[in-house]
Design a protein around this motif. Sequence first.
Motif, PDB file in Angstrom:
ATOM      1  N   ILE A  97       0.836  -1.203   0.000  1.00  0.00           N
ATOM      2  CA  ILE A  97       0.000   0.000   0.000  1.00  0.00           C
ATOM      3  C   ILE A  97       0.871   1.254   0.000  1.00  0.00           C
ATOM      4  N   SER A  98       1.952   1.243   0.770  1.00  0.00           N
ATOM      5  CA  SER A  98       2.858   2.398   0.791  1.00  0.00           C
ATOM      6  C   SER A  98       3.457   2.660  -0.584  1.00  0.00           C
ATOM      7  N   LEU A 126       0.781   4.332  -2.678  1.00  0.00           N
ATOM      8  CA  LEU A 126       0.620   5.726  -2.270  1.00  0.00           C
ATOM      9  C   LEU A 126       1.771   6.585  -2.789  1.00  0.00           C
ATOM     10  N   ASP A 127       2.994   6.051  -2.754  1.00  0.00           N
ATOM     11  CA  ASP A 127       4.146   6.782  -3.306  1.00  0.00           C
ATOM     12  C   ASP A 127       3.956   7.023  -4.796  1.00  0.00           C
ATOM     13  N   LYS A 139       1.424   9.786  -5.303  1.00  0.00           N
ATOM     14  CA  LYS A 139       1.662  11.000  -4.507  1.00  0.00           C
ATOM     15  C   LYS A 139       1.404  12.288  -5.282  1.00  0.00           C
ATOM     16  N   PHE A 173      -2.269  13.029  -5.456  1.00  0.00           N
ATOM     17  CA  PHE A 173      -2.794  13.494  -4.163  1.00  0.00           C
ATOM     18  C   PHE A 173      -2.397  14.945  -3.919  1.00  0.00           C
ATOM     19  N   ILE A 201      -3.417  12.182   3.138  1.00  0.00           N
ATOM     20  CA  ILE A 201      -3.498  10.741   3.372  1.00  0.00           C
ATOM     21  C   ILE A 201      -3.143  10.483   4.836  1.00  0.00           C
ATOM     22  N   ILE A 206      -2.513   7.402   7.400  1.00  0.00           N
ATOM     23  CA  ILE A 206      -2.263   5.958   7.427  1.00  0.00           C
ATOM     24  C   ILE A 206      -2.287   5.478   8.875  1.00  0.00           C
ATOM     25  N   SER A 244      -5.392   1.299  -6.963  1.00  0.00           N
ATOM     26  CA  SER A 244      -5.299   2.593  -7.652  1.00  0.00           C
ATOM     27  C   SER A 244      -6.657   3.037  -8.179  1.00  0.00           C
ATOM     28  N   LEU A 294      -8.669   4.366  -5.264  1.00  0.00           N
ATOM     29  CA  LEU A 294      -8.182   5.691  -4.864  1.00  0.00           C
ATOM     30  C   LEU A 294      -8.538   6.758  -5.909  1.00  0.00           C
ATOM     31  N   ILE A 349      -6.327   5.292   5.388  1.00  0.00           N
ATOM     32  CA  ILE A 349      -6.005   3.914   5.027  1.00  0.00           C
ATOM     33  C   ILE A 349      -5.585   3.214   6.301  1.00  0.00           C
ATOM     34  N   ILE A 374     -10.083   1.520   3.124  1.00  0.00           N
ATOM     35  CA  ILE A 374      -9.777   2.782   2.459  1.00  0.00           C
ATOM     36  C   ILE A 374     -11.034   3.629   2.588  1.00  0.00           C
TER      37      ILE A 374
END
Length: 170
Positions: free
Chosen positions: A24-25, A28-29, A32, A35, A42, A44, A64, A67, A86, A99
């Motif tokens: 998940i990280s 998210l990266d 980014k 976002f 976000i 977490i 994805s 999101l 999350i 989520i």
Amino acid sequence: PIINNFDAIAFENLEKSYGICELISEILDYMKAKFDKNNIKIIIDYNVDHKIYVVNYTFTEAISNILDNSIEAFIENYVVNRTIFIKTESQNNTFNLKIEDNAGGIDEKILPKILEPYFTTKHQSQGKGLGLTNAYKTVVKIHKYLLSFDNYETIIDNKKYKGLCVSISF
């Protein structure tokens, strides 16, 4: 044809496991910039980590898509304090990934339809209605996990918001 092609993709072996928090990280990266561009915060809360057996590419696509739907809902609903939560949790020998957003939720009348192929609330030029359908196929049909969507309410900075909670149970 897009859905049929999705079914025909040759999937890698499901014997490879990934730590859900790391996976998940990474997603998210990867997202980014989206976002940041849309002023989305976000939050977490990894209460527990768990190894899951997934096809990395397709599972990443599914998350994805979920999101991206939150991002689109923030924009459509003109939400100012945009937040995605999350979290991971373990309950009754079940590991859950949740989520949650504060983007207004989904009208209860159309909630049962959101997984139907080509169903979209957007203008036809803006969406094909396949994102959540493909996420469902990936999570439920291919990986045999549970996926649910529920409206919920949250409080952020002493203000009540409605949003959507997407839960995957492993």
